[in-house]
Enzyme design. Sequence first.
Site, mmCIF file in Angstrom:
data_model
loop_
_atom_site.group_PDB
_atom_site.id
_atom_site.type_symbol
_atom_site.label_atom_id
_atom_site.label_comp_id
_atom_site.label_asym_id
_atom_site.label_seq_id
_atom_site.Cartn_x
_atom_site.Cartn_y
_atom_site.Cartn_z
ATOM 1 N N ARG A 192 -5.272 10.536 3.580
ATOM 2 C CA ARG A 192 -4.617 11.789 4.029
ATOM 3 C C ARG A 192 -3.299 11.529 2.902
ATOM 4 O O ARG A 192 -2.216 13.180 2.265
ATOM 5 C CB ARG A 192 -4.252 11.487 4.949
ATOM 6 C CG ARG A 192 -2.877 11.779 5.837
ATOM 7 C CD ARG A 192 -1.451 11.746 7.076
ATOM 8 N NE ARG A 192 -1.080 12.084 6.509
ATOM 9 C CZ ARG A 192 -0.026 13.249 6.415
ATOM 10 N NH1 ARG A 192 -0.995 14.573 6.844
ATOM 11 N NH2 ARG A 192 0.948 13.833 6.713
ATOM 12 N N CYS A 232 -5.604 12.258 11.258
ATOM 13 C CA CYS A 232 -6.473 11.282 11.580
ATOM 14 C C CYS A 232 -6.659 10.667 12.797
ATOM 15 O O CYS A 232 -5.906 11.116 14.175
ATOM 16 C CB CYS A 232 -5.982 10.441 10.476
ATOM 17 S SG CYS A 232 -3.784 9.729 11.204
ATOM 18 N N ARG A 278 -8.583 -0.274 4.085
ATOM 19 C CA ARG A 278 -7.696 0.289 3.833
ATOM 20 C C ARG A 278 -6.793 -0.013 3.379
ATOM 21 O O ARG A 278 -6.055 0.395 2.569
ATOM 22 C CB ARG A 278 -7.738 1.726 4.983
ATOM 23 C CG ARG A 278 -8.890 2.321 5.313
ATOM 24 C CD ARG A 278 -8.652 3.773 5.834
ATOM 25 N NE ARG A 278 -7.194 4.457 5.301
ATOM 26 C CZ ARG A 278 -5.849 5.333 6.364
ATOM 27 N NH1 ARG A 278 -6.540 5.247 7.566
ATOM 28 N NH2 ARG A 278 -5.040 5.654 5.555
ATOM 29 N N ARG A 313 -0.729 14.095 12.160
ATOM 30 C CA ARG A 313 -0.104 14.597 10.695
ATOM 31 C C ARG A 313 0.221 15.548 10.205
ATOM 32 O O ARG A 313 -0.521 15.844 9.067
ATOM 33 C CB ARG A 313 -1.484 13.497 9.974
ATOM 34 C CG ARG A 313 -1.873 12.540 10.528
ATOM 35 C CD ARG A 313 -0.486 11.317 10.984
ATOM 36 N NE ARG A 313 0.332 10.639 9.945
ATOM 37 C CZ ARG A 313 -0.547 10.153 9.306
ATOM 38 N NH1 ARG A 313 -1.702 9.109 9.660
ATOM 39 N NH2 ARG A 313 0.326 9.766 7.876
ATOM 40 N N PRO A 314 1.005 16.985 10.367
ATOM 41 C CA PRO A 314 1.380 18.127 10.158
ATOM 42 C C PRO A 314 2.067 17.940 8.978
ATOM 43 O O PRO A 314 2.013 16.819 8.419
ATOM 44 C CB PRO A 314 2.143 18.557 11.032
ATOM 45 C CG PRO A 314 2.167 17.414 11.802
ATOM 46 C CD PRO A 314 2.341 16.680 12.036
ATOM 47 N N ILE A 315 1.807 19.033 8.232
ATOM 48 C CA ILE A 315 3.131 19.201 6.472
ATOM 49 C C ILE A 315 3.664 19.722 6.547
ATOM 50 O O ILE A 315 4.631 20.445 5.461
ATOM 51 C CB ILE A 315 1.582 19.077 5.318
ATOM 52 C CG1 ILE A 315 0.478 20.447 5.039
ATOM 53 C CG2 ILE A 315 0.492 18.199 5.649
ATOM 54 C CD1 ILE A 315 -0.291 20.449 4.754
ATOM 55 N N ASP A 316 4.567 20.302 7.414
ATOM 56 C CA ASP A 316 5.398 21.494 7.581
ATOM 57 C C ASP A 316 6.094 20.856 6.733
ATOM 58 O O ASP A 316 7.030 21.696 6.657
ATOM 59 C CB ASP A 316 5.128 21.974 8.615
ATOM 60 C CG ASP A 316 6.022 20.961 10.380
ATOM 61 O OD1 ASP A 316 5.624 19.599 9.737
ATOM 62 O OD2 ASP A 316 7.095 20.868 10.784
ATOM 63 N N LYS A 362 1.104 -1.415 0.339
ATOM 64 C CA LYS A 362 0.408 0.313 -0.539
ATOM 65 C C LYS A 362 1.139 1.263 -0.176
ATOM 66 O O LYS A 362 0.931 2.172 -0.334
ATOM 67 C CB LYS A 362 -0.902 0.070 1.051
ATOM 68 C CG LYS A 362 -1.399 1.230 1.323
ATOM 69 C CD LYS A 362 -2.582 1.454 2.340
ATOM 70 C CE LYS A 362 -2.003 1.428 3.943
ATOM 71 N NZ LYS A 362 -1.592 3.022 4.360
ATOM 72 N N ASN A 363 2.116 1.386 1.223
ATOM 73 C CA ASN A 363 2.700 2.338 1.309
ATOM 74 C C ASN A 363 3.713 2.745 0.000
ATOM 75 O O ASN A 363 4.778 3.522 -0.050
ATOM 76 C CB ASN A 363 3.492 2.311 2.380
ATOM 77 C CG ASN A 363 2.692 2.667 3.727
ATOM 78 O OD1 ASN A 363 0.647 2.871 3.205
ATOM 79 N ND2 ASN A 363 2.515 2.287 4.807
ATOM 80 N N ASP A 412 4.341 0.549 11.775
ATOM 81 C CA ASP A 412 3.193 0.215 11.178
ATOM 82 C C ASP A 412 3.068 -0.998 11.712
ATOM 83 O O ASP A 412 1.255 -1.823 11.272
ATOM 84 C CB ASP A 412 3.069 0.678 9.876
ATOM 85 C CG ASP A 412 2.921 1.590 9.233
ATOM 86 O OD1 ASP A 412 2.976 1.979 8.402
ATOM 87 O OD2 ASP A 412 2.811 2.684 10.092
#
Length: 418
Positions: A92, A116, A397, A121-124, A22-23, A305
Amino acid sequence: MEGFRVLGGEKIEGQVRLQGAKNAVLPILAAALLPEGETVIRDCPDIRDVYAMGGILKQLGCRCEMRQDEMRIDSAGLKCWEMPEGLSKQIRSSIFLLGPILGKLRRAAVTYPGGCEIGLRPIDLHLKGLRALGVKVQEDGGVIRCDGGEMHAGDVYFDYPSVGATENVMMAAALLPGVTTVHNAAREPEIEDLQRFLNMMGGRVCGAGTQVVRIEGVKKLRAVSYTPIPDRIVGGTLLCAAAVTGGEILLSNIRPADLMPVGDKLTEMGCRISREEAGMLLRAPKRLKAFSCLQTQPHPGFPTDMQAQMLAAACTAEGTSVIVENVFENRLSHVADLCRMGADIRVSSRTAVVSGVEKLHGARVTARDLRGGAALVIAALCAKGETVVENVALIDRGYAKLENTLAGLGAKIERMPL
Ligand code: EPZ
């Protein structure tokens, strides 16, 4: 809503061939925006996150369809650089689209993907990386507007080896004239897979798997057919299922190096793991022993994970196991449901202390995130009596029909409407 009904006590035994990771597939789907022509992703897993990403690509104007286990994408129709509101909230990983849309159209707008179940889950770091390439980023309300009109190659330094941010910069720089270097890059196997995919399309990327990734921009990329690496997290989850039930499992196409941290811990718990010609074989003891301490880290450390699944395995192991979740701030939500099944777990901040009990008992429990849900299924397989796991859409998912895979290995498990 759907659930899994599980009758515990059956050994998990047999052989499994794993589908694409998946990843790995999610960033590769995003990167399929970059080339001309039709990209084919083979071994594409039949999971909700893949369909969600495919839906976003279609809304951006691409053609995207799944035929058997092949996902076909043609980005010729890509015209929309503005991610439709709410789509980013659906999944995400839509944040991975920023890089390729900028790389292709030189502008992009995306709504904050938001947190989530497992954290904010920041995106900085994603935005820091893009700014280092000359992207002008404006954040107004929940929308991030990116102007890549003056994008240029450059040096990017990540304060933390973020997987997604590394992948975003790799994709943004693939068509950018000059050499871009990412320092303190994430080193996960899925990053190496993205590099392989980009290079197969004619890209010039090297260093993936190390802390320094170098991307030399090229004029164009051509679409290819690609088979991503097998899913090491699905593989590790199935190893845990066999381990807690005293079973035996052969993962036929796993790359053993991808599961070294997990194999090491399961060996510490008393499992015998061997690398076969055909993959990785695990034979479980009658009862597992506790591991001393498990700390989740960026690769090549223990993968976050797999934390929930190993915590579930520790619940019936002999002795006390300590687990520290260093990567995400809210990734122990499966503990409460495991305690409802009779587990003895103490949590303080990001640390869980698990005192192994002889047996868990069945209960009605709820999946609260993807890997926590898988952990509850693992616990149910070795619990006495019947367990109902609610909210299995979260498990879908990342696992393609997990109930069928486990039933094929001897489990008494079925999907049911709730
Ligand atoms: C990827 O998420 C995976 N998802 C996750 O898998 C995985 O847990 C994670 O990497 C770590 O290995 C996909 O690849 C689709 P990160 P990603 O950026 O890229 C912080 C699963 O179960 N951070 O490496 O979002 C962040 O808050 C999923 O399959 C920032 O602070 O992970 C977290 O604490 C869950 N700023 C840490 O870094 C940023 O800009 C790791 O995040 C980005 C991240």
